[in-house]
Design a protein around this motif. Structure first.
Motif, mmCIF file in Angstrom:
data_model
loop_
_atom_site.group_PDB
_atom_site.id
_atom_site.type_symbol
_atom_site.label_atom_id
_atom_site.label_comp_id
_atom_site.label_asym_id
_atom_site.label_seq_id
_atom_site.Cartn_x
_atom_site.Cartn_y
_atom_site.Cartn_z
ATOM 1 N N TYR A 1 0.827 -1.207 0.000
ATOM 2 C CA TYR A 1 0.000 0.000 0.000
ATOM 3 C C TYR A 1 0.859 1.253 0.000
ATOM 4 C CZ TYR A 1 -2.873 3.831 1.603
ATOM 5 O OH TYR A 1 -3.487 5.057 1.708
ATOM 6 N N ARG A 2 0.538 2.171 -0.895
ATOM 7 C CA ARG A 2 1.138 3.508 -0.914
ATOM 8 C C ARG A 2 0.012 4.508 -1.104
ATOM 9 N NH1 ARG A 2 4.560 0.719 0.553
ATOM 10 N NH2 ARG A 2 6.755 0.641 -0.003
ATOM 11 N N GLU A 3 0.013 5.579 -0.323
ATOM 12 C CA GLU A 3 -1.026 6.612 -0.459
ATOM 13 C C GLU A 3 -1.092 7.156 -1.865
ATOM 14 O OE1 GLU A 3 -1.107 9.756 2.420
ATOM 15 O OE2 GLU A 3 -0.802 8.368 4.087
ATOM 16 N N THR A 4 0.050 7.201 -2.537
ATOM 17 C CA THR A 4 0.127 7.740 -3.905
ATOM 18 C C THR A 4 -0.460 6.769 -4.934
ATOM 19 O OG1 THR A 4 2.323 6.788 -4.204
ATOM 20 C CG2 THR A 4 2.198 9.057 -3.383
ATOM 21 N N GLY A 5 -0.686 5.525 -4.541
ATOM 22 C CA GLY A 5 -1.212 4.531 -5.464
ATOM 23 C C GLY A 5 -0.150 3.821 -6.273
ATOM 24 N N GLU A 6 1.122 4.193 -6.072
ATOM 25 C CA GLU A 6 2.177 3.541 -6.847
ATOM 26 C C GLU A 6 2.354 2.091 -6.408
ATOM 27 O OE1 GLU A 6 6.446 4.595 -6.009
ATOM 28 O OE2 GLU A 6 5.474 6.029 -4.673
ATOM 29 N N ALA B 1 15.210 -19.589 -10.183
ATOM 30 C CA ALA B 1 14.645 -18.562 -11.064
ATOM 31 C C ALA B 1 13.869 -17.563 -10.208
ATOM 32 C CB ALA B 1 13.731 -19.202 -12.099
ATOM 33 N N LYS B 2 13.705 -16.349 -10.753
ATOM 34 C CA LYS B 2 12.971 -15.307 -10.048
ATOM 35 C C LYS B 2 11.946 -14.689 -10.985
ATOM 36 C CE LYS B 2 17.017 -14.103 -7.344
ATOM 37 N NZ LYS B 2 18.081 -13.127 -7.167
ATOM 38 N N SER B 3 10.839 -14.269 -10.404
ATOM 39 C CA SER B 3 9.811 -13.553 -11.146
ATOM 40 C C SER B 3 9.570 -12.236 -10.410
ATOM 41 C CB SER B 3 8.520 -14.371 -11.203
ATOM 42 O OG SER B 3 7.502 -13.641 -11.838
ATOM 43 N N TYR B 4 9.836 -11.136 -11.104
ATOM 44 C CA TYR B 4 9.679 -9.822 -10.492
ATOM 45 C C TYR B 4 8.283 -9.272 -10.779
ATOM 46 C CZ TYR B 4 14.621 -9.984 -9.594
ATOM 47 O OH TYR B 4 15.862 -10.358 -9.130
ATOM 48 N N LYS B 5 7.681 -8.716 -9.748
ATOM 49 C CA LYS B 5 6.334 -8.167 -9.846
ATOM 50 C C LYS B 5 6.295 -6.821 -9.135
ATOM 51 C CE LYS B 5 4.352 -12.717 -10.029
ATOM 52 N NZ LYS B 5 4.199 -12.674 -11.447
ATOM 53 N N ARG B 6 5.414 -5.972 -9.602
ATOM 54 C CA ARG B 6 5.099 -4.725 -8.899
ATOM 55 C C ARG B 6 3.654 -4.888 -8.441
ATOM 56 N NH1 ARG B 6 8.309 -0.522 -8.957
ATOM 57 N NH2 ARG B 6 6.577 0.916 -8.878
ATOM 58 N N ILE B 7 3.441 -4.730 -7.148
ATOM 59 C CA ILE B 7 2.119 -4.976 -6.564
ATOM 60 C C ILE B 7 1.658 -3.718 -5.851
ATOM 61 C CG2 ILE B 7 0.786 -6.396 -4.952
ATOM 62 C CD1 ILE B 7 2.916 -8.599 -5.351
ATOM 63 N N GLY B 8 0.392 -3.381 -6.056
ATOM 64 C CA GLY B 8 -0.234 -2.280 -5.348
ATOM 65 C C GLY B 8 -1.478 -2.777 -4.637
ATOM 66 N N TYR B 9 -1.791 -2.146 -3.529
ATOM 67 C CA TYR B 9 -2.975 -2.530 -2.755
ATOM 68 C C TYR B 9 -3.807 -1.285 -2.454
ATOM 69 C CZ TYR B 9 -5.917 -4.062 1.075
ATOM 70 O OH TYR B 9 -6.994 -4.319 1.880
ATOM 71 N N ASP B 10 -5.121 -1.405 -2.633
ATOM 72 C CA ASP B 10 -6.052 -0.312 -2.350
ATOM 73 C C ASP B 10 -6.944 -0.737 -1.187
ATOM 74 O OD1 ASP B 10 -8.063 1.586 -2.219
ATOM 75 O OD2 ASP B 10 -8.484 1.570 -4.359
ATOM 76 N N PRO B 11 -6.735 -0.177 0.019
ATOM 77 C CA PRO B 11 -7.527 -0.590 1.176
ATOM 78 C C PRO B 11 -8.998 -0.191 1.074
ATOM 79 C CG PRO B 11 -6.106 1.247 1.757
ATOM 80 C CD PRO B 11 -5.728 0.835 0.367
ATOM 81 N N GLU B 12 -9.312 0.819 0.290
ATOM 82 C CA GLU B 12 -10.712 1.237 0.149
ATOM 83 C C GLU B 12 -11.552 0.168 -0.552
ATOM 84 O OE1 GLU B 12 -11.347 5.156 -1.392
ATOM 85 O OE2 GLU B 12 -9.771 6.001 -0.132
ATOM 86 N N THR B 13 -10.965 -0.487 -1.539
ATOM 87 C CA THR B 13 -11.685 -1.540 -2.271
ATOM 88 C C THR B 13 -11.225 -2.936 -1.872
ATOM 89 O OG1 THR B 13 -10.082 -1.475 -4.093
ATOM 90 C CG2 THR B 13 -12.033 -0.047 -4.275
ATOM 91 N N ASP B 14 -10.187 -3.010 -1.027
ATOM 92 C CA ASP B 14 -9.585 -4.269 -0.591
ATOM 93 C C ASP B 14 -9.184 -5.118 -1.806
ATOM 94 O OD1 ASP B 14 -8.602 -6.121 1.250
ATOM 95 O OD2 ASP B 14 -10.524 -7.168 1.428
ATOM 96 N N THR B 15 -8.520 -4.452 -2.773
ATOM 97 C CA THR B 15 -8.084 -5.156 -3.986
ATOM 98 C C THR B 15 -6.614 -4.851 -4.297
ATOM 99 O OG1 THR B 15 -8.842 -3.358 -5.428
ATOM 100 C CG2 THR B 15 -10.385 -5.190 -5.041
ATOM 101 N N PHE B 16 -6.029 -5.746 -5.058
ATOM 102 C CA PHE B 16 -4.649 -5.635 -5.499
ATOM 103 C C PHE B 16 -4.595 -5.344 -6.990
ATOM 104 C CE2 PHE B 16 -4.376 -8.446 -1.842
ATOM 105 C CZ PHE B 16 -3.229 -8.015 -1.193
#
Length: 88
Positions: free
Chosen positions: A16-21, A34-49
């Motif tokens: 979670y980032r307030e900026t939404g990043e 092996a590695k898999s790189y991901k960028r993940i964001g979380y929105d607590p208002e909608t409880d979604t990723f």
């Protein structure tokens, strides 16, 4: 520095980032061969990723906990101790 993600609650807090990043994570595959790189964001208002898969430049949006488990390997990686938060 990398920090192992130990629960979905911790994943929510770390992604979670307030900026939404989105935030950088790394999933270790095949015992770390092996590695898999991901960028993940979380929105607590909608409880979604939102997940951006860096390996193939795809994005998945509006994933609730159930969809995160069904449509990604992220929950399995957390359960197996294979998801890491990448601190810069």
């Amino acid at each position: 520095m990398m920090k192992r993600v130990t629960s979905i609650a911790e994943l929510k807090m770390l992604s979670y980032r307030e900026t939404g990043e989105y935030v950088d994570f790394c999933m270790m595959l095949a015992g770390g061969l092996a590695k898999s790189y991901k960028r993940i964001g979380y929105d607590p208002e909608t409880d979604t990723f939102g997940v951006y898969n860096m390996c193939d430049d795809t994005e998945q949006e509006d994933l609730d906990d159930e969809a995160l488990a069904r449509d990604t390997l992220i929950v399995t990686a957390v359960e197996r101790g294979a998801l890491f938060y990448c601190e810069l």
